[in-house]
Enzyme design. Structure first.
Site, PDB file in Angstrom:
ATOM      1  N   CYS A  46      -8.527 -41.394   1.250  1.00  0.00           N
ATOM      2  CA  CYS A  46      -9.180 -42.098   2.369  1.00  0.00           C
ATOM      3  C   CYS A  46      -8.149 -42.787   3.260  1.00  0.00           C
ATOM      4  O   CYS A  46      -8.303 -42.839   4.483  1.00  0.00           O
ATOM      5  CB  CYS A  46     -10.174 -43.132   1.837  1.00  0.00           C
ATOM      6  SG  CYS A  46     -11.505 -42.404   0.878  1.00  0.00           S
TER       7      CYS A  46
HETATM    8  C1  BEZ Z   1      -9.490 -41.082  -2.539  1.00  0.00           C
HETATM    9  O1  BEZ Z   1      -9.746 -41.224  -1.338  1.00  0.00           O
HETATM   10  O2  BEZ Z   1      -8.419 -40.673  -2.930  1.00  0.00           O
HETATM   11  C2  BEZ Z   1     -10.545 -41.481  -3.567  1.00  0.00           C
HETATM   12  C3  BEZ Z   1     -11.808 -41.841  -3.152  1.00  0.00           C
HETATM   13  C4  BEZ Z   1     -12.761 -42.221  -4.109  1.00  0.00           C
HETATM   14  C5  BEZ Z   1     -12.448 -42.226  -5.449  1.00  0.00           C
HETATM   15  C6  BEZ Z   1     -11.179 -41.854  -5.836  1.00  0.00           C
HETATM   16  C7  BEZ Z   1     -10.207 -41.483  -4.891  1.00  0.00           C
END
Ligand code: BEZ
Length: 211
Positions: A46
């Site tokens: 994200c």
């Molecule tokens: C990520 O954006 O890497 C992520 C999002 C939710 C849970 C775990 C990782």
């Protein structure tokens, strides 16, 4: 749970954001909009996605497109995470990030997929036209970061399609030839587009107007 489809009017809502409270359709006005959700603040994929969307701010502006993000985190989390995203991505995030801890908006837009692990939002993308219609819906799993160049490409294709009876072929890029819609019979298409290349009665190309 809402079930949205292409061509539906984008549902309106009011929500707190990093830029203050927003009434979605009022904020959007008659621009195009890209509305995207991410699963959680302070997570790796994200962070790269929100940074990339910030880096593309000139590209959104060129396409008269407003961008808005959402996750089910709090406004406090958004406000403390945002400078970290900006530092990592060497950019400024000028678009609002919706805080949706009660999942009201995520449920309205069907962004919760419990099969993806929990009840946070997945990586959804909606492209919404100036007349508030949903023109594209995408859903990616948590583990796969989105390709925002593809979102720009779709915006270009949608905006081209609004200038005439065009569709765009596989892997189309701005400047490529466009397909003339099947709504136009070939005789009429030849008059409209003197360069018409009739590959098949159902596959006719013309030089693409630039977008
Ligand atoms: C990520 O954006 O890497 C992520 C999002 C939710 C849970 C775990 C990782």
């Amino acid at each position: 749970m809402a079930s949205l489809h292409l061509g539906d009017t984008a549902p309106d809502f009011t929500a707190p954001t990093t830029e203050g409270e927003i009434s979605f359709l009022g904020w959007k006005g008659n621009s195009w909009a890209v509305f995207f959700s991410h699963p959680a603040d302070y997570t790796p994929v994200c962070t790269t996605e929100l940074g990339r969307v910030g880096q593309l701010s000139d590209e959104w502006d060129k396409r008269h497109t407003k961008v808005i993000a959402l996750s089910v985190d709090s406004i406090q989390d958004h406000n403390s995470w945002k400078p970290e995203v900006e530092a990592v991505s060497k950019t400024t995030i000028r678009y609002p990030i919706i805080a949706d801890p009660d999942k009201k908006v995520a449920e309205l837009y069907d962004m919760i997929h419990p099969g993806e692990g929990d009840t946070s939002s997945v990586r959804s993308v909606f492209i919404i036209s100036p007349d508030n219609l949903i023109k594209l819906m995408l859903t990616y799993p948590k583990s796969v970061g989105r390709n925002f160049d593809e979102i720009l490409r779709v915006l270009d294709a949608l905006q081209l399609n609004e200038t005439g009876p065009f569709a765009t072929p596989a892997d189309w890029r701005p400047g490529d030839r466009a397909i003339v819609s099947l709504d136009i019979p070939t005789d009429a298409a030849k008059e409209l587009f003197p360069d018409l290349d009739v590959v098949k009665p159902y596959l006719r190309y013309t030089g693409s107007p630039s977008v």
